[in-house]
Design an enzyme around this catalytic site. Structure first.
Site, mmCIF file in Angstrom:
data_model
loop_
_atom_site.group_PDB
_atom_site.id
_atom_site.type_symbol
_atom_site.label_atom_id
_atom_site.label_comp_id
_atom_site.label_asym_id
_atom_site.label_seq_id
_atom_site.Cartn_x
_atom_site.Cartn_y
_atom_site.Cartn_z
ATOM 1 C CD GLN A 316 -1.346 0.033 3.678
ATOM 2 O OE1 GLN A 316 -2.027 -0.974 3.769
ATOM 3 N NE2 GLN A 316 -1.449 1.046 4.522
ATOM 4 N N GLY A 342 10.151 20.990 14.733
ATOM 5 C CA GLY A 342 11.090 21.567 15.687
ATOM 6 C C GLY A 342 11.085 20.821 17.003
ATOM 7 N N GLY A 343 10.618 21.479 18.058
ATOM 8 C CA GLY A 343 10.695 20.899 19.390
ATOM 9 C C GLY A 343 12.038 21.209 20.033
ATOM 10 C CG ASP A 381 2.614 23.735 16.358
ATOM 11 O OD1 ASP A 381 2.144 24.833 16.704
ATOM 12 O OD2 ASP A 381 3.372 23.054 17.063
ATOM 13 C CG ASP A 383 8.036 23.429 19.676
ATOM 14 O OD1 ASP A 383 8.427 24.463 20.252
ATOM 15 O OD2 ASP A 383 7.979 22.330 20.234
ATOM 16 C CE1 TYR A 386 11.022 28.288 24.574
ATOM 17 C CE2 TYR A 386 13.296 27.836 25.172
ATOM 18 C CZ TYR A 386 11.943 27.588 25.322
ATOM 19 O OH TYR A 386 11.526 26.646 26.210
ATOM 20 C CG MET A 451 5.199 25.299 24.982
ATOM 21 S SD MET A 451 6.741 24.693 24.267
ATOM 22 C CE MET A 451 7.596 26.233 23.950
ATOM 23 C CB THR A 452 1.433 27.574 30.812
ATOM 24 O OG1 THR A 452 0.397 26.764 30.216
ATOM 25 C CG2 THR A 452 1.359 28.959 30.226
ATOM 26 C CE1 TYR A 453 5.116 22.151 28.028
ATOM 27 C CE2 TYR A 453 2.751 22.504 28.060
ATOM 28 C CZ TYR A 453 3.909 22.254 27.358
ATOM 29 O OH TYR A 453 3.878 22.128 25.989
ATOM 30 C CG ASP A 454 8.578 21.181 31.119
ATOM 31 O OD1 ASP A 454 8.077 20.424 31.967
ATOM 32 O OD2 ASP A 454 8.876 20.816 29.969
#
Length: 611
Positions: A316, A342-343, A381, A383, A386, A451-454
């Site tokens: 397939q 990204g990430g 998206d 990411d 920064y 990203m409201t964590y870490d």
């Protein structure tokens, strides 16, 4: 650390069946007796700068069966095969030979089989022969395959039909006809440059491409894809004012975590979310590239692992997570999927890519809209961790870099595709939000995943212990501005509309060991033990191994033995959703599905809290 990628380099090659690995440097075998009326067609399916992926397709165009096949071609000096699958590939100098395996040598009339390889070098194959005769459909001197037709345009769209038209392809010997492909599968062969498709489903997304065939039956490259959404049917997704409920699905979760797209459905989570971000594609060499080819589109799923209960077949055109996402969307038509690039680990490539934002955006659009999976994705998206600041690596592109990127991607993807970004939640004075023009960039984004964590974790080995995802500040917080409320307030002040901000929820906890104090602010000796990584553990584990025994700043915490953890529970998630609604935010997102329970407790809390 945010969005850490754990895929092992070279995993794709390691997971190929041993019998299909290439044996390089062995002498070429003698070709079997020539079989008439067969073609071999070559296509370069991927190119990542320092290497590429190629595919040969052998087709029996005659009236009798073929019992074996042997494709030979020349590569120029400096170009070679490095690994292969579904064929035994050998070489003698620059002459390469691919011979069928025991299970794929027989071809009935009209049947075809493909084999692929990874290669290095800039060259293309030439002087192709198939079973000792001309390849016809391959790279034959004096008879080039046709060009790609123009990208189709769609008109007269109804509940069940659509009309397509395209600009003609060109060929040195003449174009015979065109294959029309819907969602990667051929639905018609026509002699003209129009086609009316019918029998479609109302309110459904389809993707169409066209490829030309010349008088020697060679097929050229596919055209660009056009998306068609038939009229009628159910609501296609969230509209203005609706809350976004988005979850990240990680490609590497299919390995050690044994978490597959099917689990999104069996946990009842698929019916409670609006969007999925597929993580991650890589950013390297100035463009978007595949992150893990095996997991993305090659892994064969058994019936029990598959969303629809049907096993993948060896031949397939699309397998892996992409095909499973296609099946999930068919089962849940309102669900939208974005491909995230990204990430934490793969953000370093953005700096080089942003030297030419338009070219970067085009490379990503070409990959997301690849005809093999164009119907799977509804947008992209980005990411970048920064812009103009430091993450795993440091970027000094300047404050305008974020705005320039989002503008280039909106221009390339157009107004109908989703273009989003995962961004920092560092609300401290002079912190990462202040480093880039997130306000100016927001005009081009559908929303930001904040990203409201870490905020805090075991990387600070001695503590103090603190909730990794505090909703608000509190007395004794280790760093001013490291909380959700301050981040959202700062982003609003910079001109980002509240409706374009999604509150982030971590489906995991952060923890320390060597802690004697129950309340936050205690000292520690290091990161607490975790299943996959020290200092981090899934919610589904912590809810039983270290149940919450307190809350602070809207986040739960737990002290058990010498370990101290903070994480969100269904109760704290619901309270955060209430705060999100009070702030007028666009919704919420979470990292990531596999941290939840098998019945989707945290997803249910997000869904219930945003109603």
């Amino acid at each position: 650390m945010r969005f850490r990628h754990r895929a092992v380099a070279g995993l794709t090659t390691l997971l190929l069946p041993l019998a299909t690995l290439v044996a390089l440097g062995a002498p070429a075998e003698a070709a079997p007796e020539a079989a008439p009326a067969a073609t071999a067609t070559y296509a370069k399916t991927q190119d990542w700068g320092n290497g590429f992926e190629g595919k040969w397709t052998v087709k029996n165009t005659g009236t009798t069966s073929i019992s074996s096949w042997n494709v030979e071609w020349d590569f120029p000096s400096g170009t070679k095969v490095t690994s292969a699958w579904d064929a035994t590939v050998t070489n003698s100098g620059n002459r390469w030979t691919a011979k069928n395996l025991g299970w794929n040598g027989t071809l009935a009339p009209g049947a075809s089989v493909s084999f692929g390889f990874n290669g290095s070098g800039p060259g293309s194959p030439s002087n192709c022969s198939l079973n000792g005769a001309s390849c016809d459909g391959g790279s034959v001197p004096g008879d080039n395959p046709p060009s790609a037709p123009g990208t189709p345009t769609a008109s007269d769209i109804t509940n069940t039909s659509a009309k397509l038209s395209w600009k003609a392809a060109t060929d040195d010997k003449g174009v015979k006809n065109y294959d029309v492909l819907r969602d990667g599968s051929k639905v018609a062969t026509v002699t003209g440059t129009t086609y009316a498709d019918s029998g479609l489903t109302a309110g459904t997304d389809y993707s169409y491409t066209v490829q030309a065939r010349d008088t020697a039956d060679q097929t050229g490259p596919a055209s660009g894809a056009v998306k068609v959404h038939t009229t009628g049917g159910t609501d296609p997704g969230p509209g203005p004012g609706d809350k976004v409920k988005l979850g990240y699905f990680t490609q590497w979760g299919v390995y050690g975590r044994n978490y597959h797209v099917k689990n999104i459905d069996t946990s009842a989570s698929a019916s409670k979310i609006t969007h999925i971000n597929y993580a991650f594609g890589n950013v390297q060499g100035g463009k978007c590239t595949i992150g893990d080819a095996y997991a993305d589109y090659d892994k064969a799923y058994t019936a029990d692992q598959s969303v629809d209960g049907k096993a993948d077949t060896w031949d397939q055109p699309l397998r892996g997570n992409f095909n499973q996402l296609r099946k999930l969307k068919a089962k849940h038509p309102n669900l939208k999927v974005l491909w995230s690039f990204g990430g934490w680990t793969w953000s370093g490539g953005f700096t080089d890519a942003m030297k030419n934002p338009a070219a970067f955006a085009k490379s990503c659009h070409d990959l997301v809209e690849d005809p093999r999976w164009a119907d799977v994705f509804d947008g992209i998206d980005l990411d970048w961790e920064y812009p103009n600041a430091c993450g795993l690596t440091c970027d000094t592109s300047g404050p305008a870099s974020m705005k320039n990127m989002m503008q280039a991607f909106r221009t390339e993807f157009g107004k109908d595709a989703l273009v989003t970004a995962a961004i920092t939640a560092d609300g401290s004075s002079g912190g990462k939000i202040d480093a880039a023009d997130y306000g100016g960039a927001s005009q081009y984004a559908d929303w930001y995943n904040v990203m409201t964590y870490d905020f805090f974790g075991g990387w600070a080995a001695k503590g103090p212990t603190a909730p990794h995802s505090p909703l608000t500040s509190y007395p004794g917080i280790p760093q001013d501005g490291f909380n959700s409320a301050d981040a959202i307030t700062k982003l609003k002040a910079k001109g980002v509309p509240a409706a374009k901000l999604l509150l982030g929820i971590g489906f995991y906890g952060r923890g320390w060991t060597g802690v004697t104090q129950k309340e936050p602010g205690g000292t520690a000796t290091g990161a607490a033990p975790g299943t996959y990584e020290a200092g981090i553990e899934d919610y589904k584990v912590l809810k039983n191994s270290c149940p919450a025994n307190g809350t602070i700043a809207g986040t739960a915490y737990a002290h058990c033995g010498n370990n101290w953890w903070s994480y969100d529970t269904p109760a704290t998630v619901k309270s955060k959703m209430a705060w999100s609604k009070q702030q007028g935010l666009g919704g919420a997102f979470f990292w990531e599905f596999s941290g939840d329970t098998t019945n989707g407790e945290l997803v249910s809390a997000i869904n219930d809290g945003l109603k």
